[in-house]
Design a protein around this motif. Structure first.
Motif, PDB file in Angstrom:
ATOM      1  N   ILE A 162       0.813  -1.204   0.000  1.00  0.00           N
ATOM      2  CA  ILE A 162       0.000   0.000   0.000  1.00  0.00           C
ATOM      3  C   ILE A 162       0.840   1.245   0.000  1.00  0.00           C
ATOM      4  N   TYR A 163       2.129   1.133   0.188  1.00  0.00           N
ATOM      5  CA  TYR A 163       2.913   2.331   0.443  1.00  0.00           C
ATOM      6  C   TYR A 163       4.338   2.106   0.032  1.00  0.00           C
ATOM      7  N   PHE A 164       4.942   3.002  -0.721  1.00  0.00           N
ATOM      8  CA  PHE A 164       6.310   2.850  -1.168  1.00  0.00           C
ATOM      9  C   PHE A 164       7.144   4.015  -0.690  1.00  0.00           C
ATOM     10  N   SER A 165       8.410   3.725  -0.354  1.00  0.00           N
ATOM     11  CA  SER A 165       9.332   4.786   0.026  1.00  0.00           C
ATOM     12  C   SER A 165       9.895   5.425  -1.218  1.00  0.00           C
ATOM     13  N   VAL A 166      10.139   6.732  -1.148  1.00  0.00           N
ATOM     14  CA  VAL A 166      10.792   7.422  -2.254  1.00  0.00           C
ATOM     15  C   VAL A 166      12.274   7.080  -2.264  1.00  0.00           C
TER      16      VAL A 166
ATOM     17  N   ASN B 140      -3.681   2.681  -4.598  1.00  0.00           N
ATOM     18  CA  ASN B 140      -2.220   2.743  -4.656  1.00  0.00           C
ATOM     19  C   ASN B 140      -1.725   4.159  -4.955  1.00  0.00           C
ATOM     20  N   ALA B 141      -2.427   4.856  -5.833  1.00  0.00           N
ATOM     21  CA  ALA B 141      -2.021   6.217  -6.184  1.00  0.00           C
ATOM     22  C   ALA B 141      -2.170   7.165  -4.999  1.00  0.00           C
ATOM     23  N   CYS B 142      -3.210   6.979  -4.206  1.00  0.00           N
ATOM     24  CA  CYS B 142      -3.391   7.814  -3.018  1.00  0.00           C
ATOM     25  C   CYS B 142      -2.259   7.612  -2.024  1.00  0.00           C
ATOM     26  N   TYR B 143      -1.875   6.352  -1.815  1.00  0.00           N
ATOM     27  CA  TYR B 143      -0.791   6.109  -0.862  1.00  0.00           C
ATOM     28  C   TYR B 143       0.562   6.530  -1.428  1.00  0.00           C
ATOM     29  N   ALA B 144       0.722   6.488  -2.733  1.00  0.00           N
ATOM     30  CA  ALA B 144       1.941   7.021  -3.347  1.00  0.00           C
ATOM     31  C   ALA B 144       2.015   8.533  -3.126  1.00  0.00           C
ATOM     32  N   ALA B 145       0.875   9.217  -3.252  1.00  0.00           N
ATOM     33  CA  ALA B 145       0.814  10.653  -2.997  1.00  0.00           C
ATOM     34  C   ALA B 145       1.134  10.951  -1.526  1.00  0.00           C
ATOM     35  N   ILE B 146       0.600  10.133  -0.640  1.00  0.00           N
ATOM     36  CA  ILE B 146       0.867  10.296   0.789  1.00  0.00           C
ATOM     37  C   ILE B 146       2.353  10.090   1.084  1.00  0.00           C
ATOM     38  N   ALA B 147       2.961   9.129   0.397  1.00  0.00           N
ATOM     39  CA  ALA B 147       4.390   8.891   0.560  1.00  0.00           C
ATOM     40  C   ALA B 147       5.192  10.140   0.213  1.00  0.00           C
ATOM     41  N   ALA B 148       4.852  10.764  -0.897  1.00  0.00           N
ATOM     42  CA  ALA B 148       5.552  11.985  -1.317  1.00  0.00           C
ATOM     43  C   ALA B 148       5.352  13.089  -0.291  1.00  0.00           C
ATOM     44  N   ALA B 149       4.118  13.232   0.209  1.00  0.00           N
ATOM     45  CA  ALA B 149       3.839  14.263   1.207  1.00  0.00           C
ATOM     46  C   ALA B 149       4.640  14.032   2.478  1.00  0.00           C
ATOM     47  N   ASN B 150       4.752  12.772   2.897  1.00  0.00           N
ATOM     48  CA  ASN B 150       5.481  12.464   4.124  1.00  0.00           C
ATOM     49  C   ASN B 150       6.976  12.707   3.982  1.00  0.00           C
ATOM     50  N   HIS B 151       7.531  12.406   2.825  1.00  0.00           N
ATOM     51  CA  HIS B 151       8.953  12.700   2.616  1.00  0.00           C
ATOM     52  C   HIS B 151       9.197  14.205   2.580  1.00  0.00           C
TER      53      HIS B 151
ATOM     54  N   GLN C 141     -14.095  -2.474  -1.925  1.00  0.00           N
ATOM     55  CA  GLN C 141     -13.224  -3.466  -1.292  1.00  0.00           C
ATOM     56  C   GLN C 141     -11.779  -3.000  -1.296  1.00  0.00           C
ATOM     57  N   ILE C 142     -11.123  -3.152  -0.171  1.00  0.00           N
ATOM     58  CA  ILE C 142      -9.699  -2.825  -0.075  1.00  0.00           C
ATOM     59  C   ILE C 142      -8.913  -3.858  -0.877  1.00  0.00           C
ATOM     60  N   PRO C 143      -7.892  -3.430  -1.627  1.00  0.00           N
ATOM     61  CA  PRO C 143      -7.123  -4.383  -2.439  1.00  0.00           C
ATOM     62  C   PRO C 143      -6.539  -5.514  -1.600  1.00  0.00           C
ATOM     63  N   GLU C 144      -6.608  -6.738  -2.137  1.00  0.00           N
ATOM     64  CA  GLU C 144      -6.076  -7.899  -1.414  1.00  0.00           C
ATOM     65  C   GLU C 144      -4.587  -7.745  -1.129  1.00  0.00           C
TER      66      GLU C 144
END
Length: 483
Positions: free
Chosen positions: A6-10, A97-108, A468-471
């Motif tokens: 759900i979440y990737f590091s930059v 996935n795109a939302c959590y990628a955006a969140i990742a960028a915001a957190n970095h 449904q949340i992605p498996e």
């Protein structure tokens, strides 16, 4: 394109020593976030680069079964109220996935702002990161959790609210509750909004300006049912007493446009109505009128037929027929990017108006109505109608208490105003997916029928209202929604 977590590091970690020499050279001048300018560049990716229009529109009552048409998995599964099996662009999983990628960028970006030697120089970037993080989480909790209800929010499962950069391959998260997610959204929004500086943006309409952030706040508090705050934040968007100058000129300028001109203009940054635009990879611009489950002549007439003003919708002048039973309003324009100069394949992109002046006005009207400020609510919806009715004349088209009660056949003025607002919004955002959010908030019952004779009803408490949340998220300990 499927993301496994759900979440990737930059920040990429070296897999083995053979990569060491290569990794000693910075591949991107943003790798070291050591200036406000570099953080600003990163924040360009802190907005969800995915489109919700396809599956949201297909879930709504704006579509019917044509019997034939383009086959699209997200469109078909959503119409049948089945969990969407696709994970490519225009699917719920892709949006997650795109939302959590955006969140990742915001957190970095936030980490860089908070650890900088001179944090005072990063306040504008910090504000954008906080508001962008709040927005992505808000969209996730709206689609993948139960609609906010003060009576049940403290027990309804939310979505993971991520506030730190992820620096391990798989990290476990808790869903916690909808109430918790709303508390965190509010905290980020309240802290971030005052820090925003519009002058820092080279292209303001693609970032959270003060106006766009206030529009977001108005939407958030409408969903939270704090109506006084809705009016407060919505009023910050309107910098002029003549609100109509900010609304789309459907019954004047737009009437002179060809459909190609409409396509070109609708999502332009120069349009005053567009407060925040988002770039999204999507095929919806190519298929939104030709998919099997879409607008039919019956749906067209239901949405754009008679209305409480007694006048004719200007929208009808821009409903084009694109083949048998394919009806197109030229708002969604694809920009195709080829994989290379001579390639015949590539990716389609759509600019999505994420927040508009029209929505702010609708939210203000709904809040005024809920507060029993019915005169103010009537003023709001009349401002809107004056830009949407062909040959608008206040003497004949002005919406009054009597007109509303007669048109809807009800005696409750507040209920009539609410129905007017919902009908106007349905017309305004047809084929854009926004209708689904009103269906969620007001628990509107929907029935989808098929040409084979099947009837699928979505009741007001149906579990299928929650996507449904992605498996793949189960790898991070995120429980799926019940079915």
């Amino acid at each position: 394109m499927k993301k496994k977590f759900i979440y990737f590091s930059v920040v990429l970690l070296a897999a083995n020593t053979s990569c060491k020499k290569y990794l000693e050279h910075l591949p991107d001048n943003r790798t070291e976030l050591n200036s406000p300018e570099k953080v600003s560049q990163l924040l360009g990716t802190a907005y969800p680069q995915a489109n919700y229009m396809d599956f949201c529109e297909s879930l709504s009552d704006n579509v019917a079964d044509k019997g034939v048409g383009e086959q699209d998995i997200s469109n078909a599964n959503a119409y049948m109220y089945k969990d969407v099996t696709d994970n490519q662009q225009d699917s719920p999983e892709y949006y997650w996935n795109a939302c959590y990628a955006a969140i990742a960028a915001a957190n970095h970006a936030l980490e860089a702002c908070n650890t900088a030697e001179n944090p005072a120089d990063y306040q504008a970037q910090k504000g954008e990161a906080l508001v962008a993080r709040a927005y992505a989480h808000f969209m996730l909790v709206t689609l993948f959790s139960k609609v906010y209800d003060p009576a049940t929010a403290s027990s309804d499962p939310g979505i993971p609210y991520v506030t730190e950069p992820e620096k391990v391959v798989i990290k476990h998260y808790e869903r916690k509750t909808v109430a918790y997610v709303y508390e965190m959204i509010e905290k980020d929004l309240q802290e971030g909004l005052p820090l925003l500086v519009d002058q820092k943006y080279a292209a303001p309409r693609y970032h959270f300006t003060k106006a766009a952030a206030n529009a977001f706040a108005a939407r958030f508090y409408l969903y939270k049912k704090e109506y006084t705050k809705v009016v407060e934040y919505a009023s910050q968007v309107f910098t002029t007493s003549n609100i109509t100058t900010l609304l789309r000129p459907w019954n004047t300028t737009y009437l002179t446009y060809t459909y190609r001109e409409m396509w070109a203009e609708y999502a332009k940054a120069s349009q005053p109505a567009n407060l925040l635009l988002g770039e999204t990879p999507s095929w919806w611009g190519r298929y939104y009128y030709s998919v099997r489950y879409g607008m039919t002549s019956a749906i067209r007439d239901e949405i754009f037929g008679s209305n409480v003003t007694g006048g004719t919708w200007a929208f009808r002048n821009h409903i084009y027929t694109a083949g048998t039973n394919n009806y197109m309003i030229p708002k969604i324009n694809e920009y195709f990017v080829r994989n290379s100069v001579n390639a015949s394949i590539g990716v389609g992109y759509i600019m999505v108006p994420l927040f508009t002046v029209e929505e702010v006005l609708f939210n203000k009207a709904e809040a005024n109505n809920a507060l029993n400020n019915t005169n103010d609510a009537l003023t709001d919806i009349n401002s809107y109608a004056s830009t949407r009715i062909v040959g608008y004349n206040s003497a004949t088209h002005r919406i009054t208490e009597t007109k509303i009660k007669n048109f809807y056949g009800i005696s409750d003025l507040q209920e009539g105003i609410l129905q007017t607002i919902l009908d106007f919004k349905r017309a305004e955002y047809a084929q854009e997916g926004m209708r689904w959010f009103d269906i969620l908030r007001h628990k509107i019952v929907i029935t989808h029928s098929t040409t084979e004779g099947d009837v699928i009803e979505l009741g007001e408490n149906d579990l299928r209202r929650v996507l449904q949340i992605p498996e793949s998220a189960e790898l991070s300990g995120v429980d799926l929604n019940p079915r």
